[in-house]
Design a protein around this motif. Structure first.
Motif, PDB file in Angstrom:
ATOM      1  N   LYS A 137       0.829  -1.210   0.000  1.00 37.95           N
ATOM      2  CA  LYS A 137       0.000   0.000   0.000  1.00 37.95           C
ATOM      3  C   LYS A 137       0.859   1.253   0.000  1.00 37.95           C
ATOM      4  CE  LYS A 137      -3.285  -2.894   0.263  1.00 37.95           C
ATOM      5  NZ  LYS A 137      -3.907  -3.265  -1.042  1.00 37.95           N
ATOM      6  N   GLY A 138       1.898   1.255   0.803  1.00 35.93           N
ATOM      7  CA  GLY A 138       2.771   2.415   0.873  1.00 35.93           C
ATOM      8  C   GLY A 138       3.737   2.431  -0.304  1.00 35.93           C
ATOM      9  N   ASP A 165      -8.020   6.161   2.234  1.00 34.84           N
ATOM     10  CA  ASP A 165      -7.706   5.640   3.570  1.00 34.84           C
ATOM     11  C   ASP A 165      -6.645   4.552   3.560  1.00 34.84           C
ATOM     12  OD1 ASP A 165      -9.599   4.156   2.162  1.00 34.84           O
ATOM     13  OD2 ASP A 165     -10.575   3.399   3.955  1.00 34.84           O
ATOM     14  N   VAL A 166      -6.352   3.999   2.395  1.00 36.16           N
ATOM     15  CA  VAL A 166      -5.399   2.893   2.358  1.00 36.16           C
ATOM     16  C   VAL A 166      -4.094   3.326   1.658  1.00 36.16           C
ATOM     17  CG1 VAL A 166      -5.034   0.466   1.774  1.00 36.16           C
ATOM     18  CG2 VAL A 166      -7.301   1.243   2.465  1.00 36.16           C
ATOM     19  N   THR A 170      -1.327   5.565   3.566  1.00 40.67           N
ATOM     20  CA  THR A 170      -0.088   4.878   3.927  1.00 40.67           C
ATOM     21  C   THR A 170       1.103   5.606   3.320  1.00 40.67           C
ATOM     22  OG1 THR A 170      -1.300   2.796   4.000  1.00 40.67           O
ATOM     23  CG2 THR A 170       1.087   2.641   3.957  1.00 40.67           C
ATOM     24  N   ARG A 173       1.613   9.115   4.939  1.00 38.73           N
ATOM     25  CA  ARG A 173       2.176   8.950   6.283  1.00 38.73           C
ATOM     26  C   ARG A 173       3.669   8.611   6.203  1.00 38.73           C
ATOM     27  NH1 ARG A 173      -1.666   7.159  10.573  1.00 38.73           N
ATOM     28  NH2 ARG A 173      -3.706   7.928   9.931  1.00 38.73           N
ATOM     29  N   THR A 192     -13.347   3.353  -0.764  1.00 37.33           N
ATOM     30  CA  THR A 192     -14.407   2.389  -1.049  1.00 37.33           C
ATOM     31  C   THR A 192     -15.631   2.624  -0.162  1.00 37.33           C
ATOM     32  OG1 THR A 192     -13.248   0.868   0.430  1.00 37.33           O
ATOM     33  CG2 THR A 192     -12.909   0.553  -1.923  1.00 37.33           C
ATOM     34  N   ASP A 193     -15.486   3.524   0.796  1.00 40.45           N
ATOM     35  CA  ASP A 193     -16.600   3.869   1.683  1.00 40.45           C
ATOM     36  C   ASP A 193     -16.526   5.372   1.931  1.00 40.45           C
ATOM     37  OD1 ASP A 193     -18.548   2.768   4.083  1.00 40.45           O
ATOM     38  OD2 ASP A 193     -17.334   4.466   4.757  1.00 40.45           O
ATOM     39  N   ASN A 196     -15.437   6.511   5.424  1.00 43.50           N
ATOM     40  CA  ASN A 196     -14.009   6.296   5.660  1.00 43.50           C
ATOM     41  C   ASN A 196     -13.161   7.331   4.933  1.00 43.50           C
ATOM     42  OD1 ASN A 196     -14.858   4.108   7.115  1.00 43.50           O
ATOM     43  ND2 ASN A 196     -14.100   2.569   5.673  1.00 43.50           N
ATOM     44  N   ALA A 199     -13.284  10.386   7.152  1.00 43.17           N
ATOM     45  CA  ALA A 199     -12.426  10.170   8.328  1.00 43.17           C
ATOM     46  C   ALA A 199     -10.953  10.273   7.943  1.00 43.17           C
ATOM     47  CB  ALA A 199     -12.720   8.804   8.950  1.00 43.17           C
ATOM     48  N   GLN A 202      -9.938  13.817   7.706  1.00 44.78           N
ATOM     49  CA  GLN A 202      -9.861  14.344   9.064  1.00 44.78           C
ATOM     50  C   GLN A 202      -8.555  13.931   9.756  1.00 44.78           C
ATOM     51  OE1 GLN A 202     -12.358  16.448   9.419  1.00 44.78           O
ATOM     52  NE2 GLN A 202     -11.252  17.131  11.241  1.00 44.78           N
ATOM     53  N   MET A 203      -8.150  12.689   9.508  1.00 44.34           N
ATOM     54  CA  MET A 203      -6.934  12.183  10.160  1.00 44.34           C
ATOM     55  C   MET A 203      -5.692  12.969   9.757  1.00 44.34           C
ATOM     56  SD  MET A 203      -7.040   8.061  10.525  1.00 44.34           S
ATOM     57  CE  MET A 203      -8.044   7.469   9.189  1.00 44.34           C
ATOM     58  N   PHE A 211      -0.251  15.018   9.577  1.00 42.41           N
ATOM     59  CA  PHE A 211       0.348  14.405   8.378  1.00 42.41           C
ATOM     60  C   PHE A 211       0.438  15.390   7.209  1.00 42.41           C
ATOM     61  CE2 PHE A 211      -1.669  10.753  10.643  1.00 42.41           C
ATOM     62  CZ  PHE A 211      -0.480  10.169  11.056  1.00 42.41           C
TER      63      PHE A 211
ATOM     64  N   GLU B 113      -5.621   6.889  15.480  1.00 39.55           N
ATOM     65  CA  GLU B 113      -5.605   7.406  14.101  1.00 39.55           C
ATOM     66  C   GLU B 113      -4.210   7.826  13.666  1.00 39.55           C
ATOM     67  OE1 GLU B 113      -7.274   8.540  16.774  1.00 39.55           O
ATOM     68  OE2 GLU B 113      -9.040   9.661  16.184  1.00 39.55           O
ATOM     69  N   TYR B 117      -2.505   3.526  13.571  1.00 37.48           N
ATOM     70  CA  TYR B 117      -2.892   3.321  12.159  1.00 37.48           C
ATOM     71  C   TYR B 117      -1.654   3.299  11.256  1.00 37.48           C
ATOM     72  CZ  TYR B 117      -6.060   3.655   8.100  1.00 37.48           C
ATOM     73  OH  TYR B 117      -6.752   3.409   6.948  1.00 37.48           O
ATOM     74  N   SER B 118      -0.698   4.195  11.512  1.00 40.25           N
ATOM     75  CA  SER B 118       0.527   4.214  10.704  1.00 40.25           C
ATOM     76  C   SER B 118       1.310   2.917  10.858  1.00 40.25           C
ATOM     77  CB  SER B 118       1.436   5.384  11.115  1.00 40.25           C
ATOM     78  OG  SER B 118       0.917   6.622  10.690  1.00 40.25           O
ATOM     79  N   ASP B 125       2.214  -4.044   5.016  1.00 39.46           N
ATOM     80  CA  ASP B 125       3.043  -4.088   3.805  1.00 39.46           C
ATOM     81  C   ASP B 125       4.229  -5.033   3.970  1.00 39.46           C
ATOM     82  OD1 ASP B 125       1.517  -2.466   2.228  1.00 39.46           O
ATOM     83  OD2 ASP B 125       2.801  -0.693   2.374  1.00 39.46           O
ATOM     84  N   VAL B 144     -13.640   9.907  14.291  1.00 35.51           N
ATOM     85  CA  VAL B 144     -12.601   9.657  13.289  1.00 35.51           C
ATOM     86  C   VAL B 144     -12.020   8.260  13.487  1.00 35.51           C
ATOM     87  CG1 VAL B 144     -10.409  10.465  12.340  1.00 35.51           C
ATOM     88  CG2 VAL B 144     -12.091  12.131  13.150  1.00 35.51           C
ATOM     89  N   GLY B 147     -13.925   5.578  11.859  1.00 35.69           N
ATOM     90  CA  GLY B 147     -13.576   5.495  10.436  1.00 35.69           C
ATOM     91  C   GLY B 147     -12.279   4.734  10.223  1.00 35.69           C
ATOM     92  N   SER B 151     -11.801   1.353   8.139  1.00 38.56           N
ATOM     93  CA  SER B 151     -10.866   1.242   7.008  1.00 38.56           C
ATOM     94  C   SER B 151     -10.017  -0.026   7.123  1.00 38.56           C
ATOM     95  CB  SER B 151      -9.942   2.466   6.957  1.00 38.56           C
ATOM     96  OG  SER B 151     -10.660   3.606   6.543  1.00 38.56           O
ATOM     97  N   MET B 154     -11.886  -3.040   5.725  1.00 35.06           N
ATOM     98  CA  MET B 154     -12.405  -3.056   4.350  1.00 35.06           C
ATOM     99  C   MET B 154     -11.635  -4.072   3.500  1.00 35.06           C
ATOM    100  SD  MET B 154     -14.909  -0.886   4.255  1.00 35.06           S
ATOM    101  CE  MET B 154     -15.241  -0.343   2.578  1.00 35.06           C
ATOM    102  N   PHE B 159      -5.797  -4.127   6.398  1.00 38.55           N
ATOM    103  CA  PHE B 159      -4.673  -4.038   7.334  1.00 38.55           C
ATOM    104  C   PHE B 159      -4.824  -5.076   8.443  1.00 38.55           C
ATOM    105  CE2 PHE B 159      -4.385   0.777   6.267  1.00 38.55           C
ATOM    106  CZ  PHE B 159      -3.527   0.523   5.201  1.00 38.55           C
TER     107      PHE B 159
END
Lengths: 227, 178
Positions: A137-138, A165-166, A170, A173, A192-193, A196, A199, A202-203, A211, B113, B117-118, B125, B144, B147, B151, B154, B159
């Motif tokens: 992903k990253g 979000d994915v 990634t 970040r 996909t949502d 999400n 969110a 927002q993150m 970030f 978050e 999450y990071s 990965d 948040v 969410g 994620s 999904m 993840f």
């Protein structure tokens, strides 16, 4: 060029946008993520959500090219024998009915060289633009992205792409952790949502822009057009 | 088992010798900017005790610039530094986990978050099988964080899986009884 009216701060933090130090990074605009018959479509998600950013991204791409900005594209995909696909990733994809490497309407899902792995024509790379292929992903993990940005003298990154979000999160970040100054264009991305997606925006913005910052593409274009 | 979107781990039985509890962001900054950090820290301490007793590793990742630690490691725990929001950024986390033979990670800390999450993204990965411990990961903002947890689940668990410390303890007690 000027600074971009962004949230939660005017971007970038250190003055006007400098096209010589800035790259536009387009994440995974592949058929597998936004085209009919691809991986995301096969999982049953609404393609409208991941396709929503295509039109504004095409406009930003043209502006970035005209300004002489470096444009980098990324693609997620695995070797045909799946030797670079972690077994748990493969297992999960099969469990949801879109197995990596399985045959689909766009060829084998998430496999390099297949029609589904190609970038869609609306935002396709042009001659000379680097394309970074990644197994995850990253876009910084197991790739040469960091090196090619350094060689080009790039310190600032503007992101478009899917999914917010994915793969976009990634990568953004990772970039932020490496010290790049990052901007995400909110109308040039999708998830996909929808909840999400919100969110994820927002993150980026929380804690004063932990970030980086978020802006509509119109704000970037306005900053680039300003004398 | 209530882990979602699949019963964690993907490969069936959880082997404690392959398990690490990874604690991220448990420092001053996280404590100052999250909701109920004390609750998450309490869940982490309780979980760490069981993980150690079962033969799992406890790995505490400390981010440069994030202030004093808020989680007290035991003598046998592994403490590593990182230089970014992800525990994998600019530090030896990946190397240490590999050397310990830990392929399955239960992850919690302060900043669901942000740090959590990071780290979950970086771990996925790299092929690690991750369980995000929702009750042991303090959010910055509850809405948040919902969410962020969504994620993770999904696309069949992009993840890994999401569960609670009780789910992990349940798995470890089953492991012990077999």
């Amino acid at each position: 060029m000027k600074q971009v009216e962004a949230d939660p701060y005017t971007w970038p933090y250190d003055g006007p946008v400098d096209p010589a130090k800035t790259a536009l990074v387009c994440i995974d605009w592949q058929v597998d993520f936004c085209g009919p018959g691809g991986y995301v479509d096969t999982m049953g998600y609404d393609l409208k959500l991941t396709r929503a950013g295509l039109e504004p991204t095409a406009v930003v791409l043209a502006a970035a090219r005209a300004a002489g900005m470096l444009v980098v594209h990324t693609r997620e995909g695995h070797l045909p024998d799946l030797s670079d696909c972690p077994p748990n990733k493969l297992w999960r994809s099969k469990r949801i009915g879109a197995g990596i490497g399985d045959a689909g309407p766009c060829g084998r899902i998430l496999v390099k060289g297949e029609p589904g792995w190609e970038i869609v024509p609306e935002v396709a790379p042009i001659e000379g633009e680097p394309i970074v292929d990644k197994p995850g992903k990253g876009a910084f993990y197991a790739t040469n992205l960091d090196l090619l940005l350094r060689v080009a003298g790039v310190t600032h990154l503007i992101f478009t792409g899917i999914t917010t979000d994915v793969c976009v999160h990634t990568t953004m970040r990772e970039a932020n952790d490496k010290g790049y100054e990052c901007l995400l264009l909110e109308d040039c991305t999708g998830a996909t949502d929808y909840g999400n997606y919100l969110a994820a925006l927002q993150m980026v913005k929380m804690q004063g822009g932990v970030f980086g910052a978020v802006a509509p593409s119109s704000a970037l274009l306005a900053a680039m057009e300003a004398a | 088992m209530a882990t979602r979107p699949y019963p964690w781990p993907y490969d069936g039985t959880l082997e404690p010798r392959r398990l690490a509890l990874v604690v991220v962001g448990a420092q001053e900054w996280g404590a100052a900017h999250t909701v109920d950090p004390a609750g998450a820290l309490e869940a982490l301490e309780r979980t760490a005790k069981v993980v150690r007793d079962a033969g799992g590793s406890v790995v505490v990742v400390l981010r440069a610039g994030a202030g004093d630690p808020r989680f007290d490691p035991d003598a046998g725990d592994v403490v590593v530094d990182c230089a970014g929001m992800s525990g994998f950024a600019g530090g030896p986390l990946d190397v240490r986990l590999r050397a310990l033979g830990r392929t399955h990670l239960a992850i919690g800390g302060l900043g669901l978050e942000t740090a959590v999450y990071s780290t979950v993204g970086g771990a996925s990965d790299r092929g690690y099988e991750c369980l995000t411990l929702a009750d042991a990961a303090a959010p910055h903002d509850g809405a948040v964080a919902t969410g962020a947890l969504s994620s993770i689940t999904m696309s069949g668990g992009i993840f890994g899986a999401v569960g609670t410390s009780a789910d992990l303890l349940d798995l470890l007690s089953k492991e012990r009884s077999t």
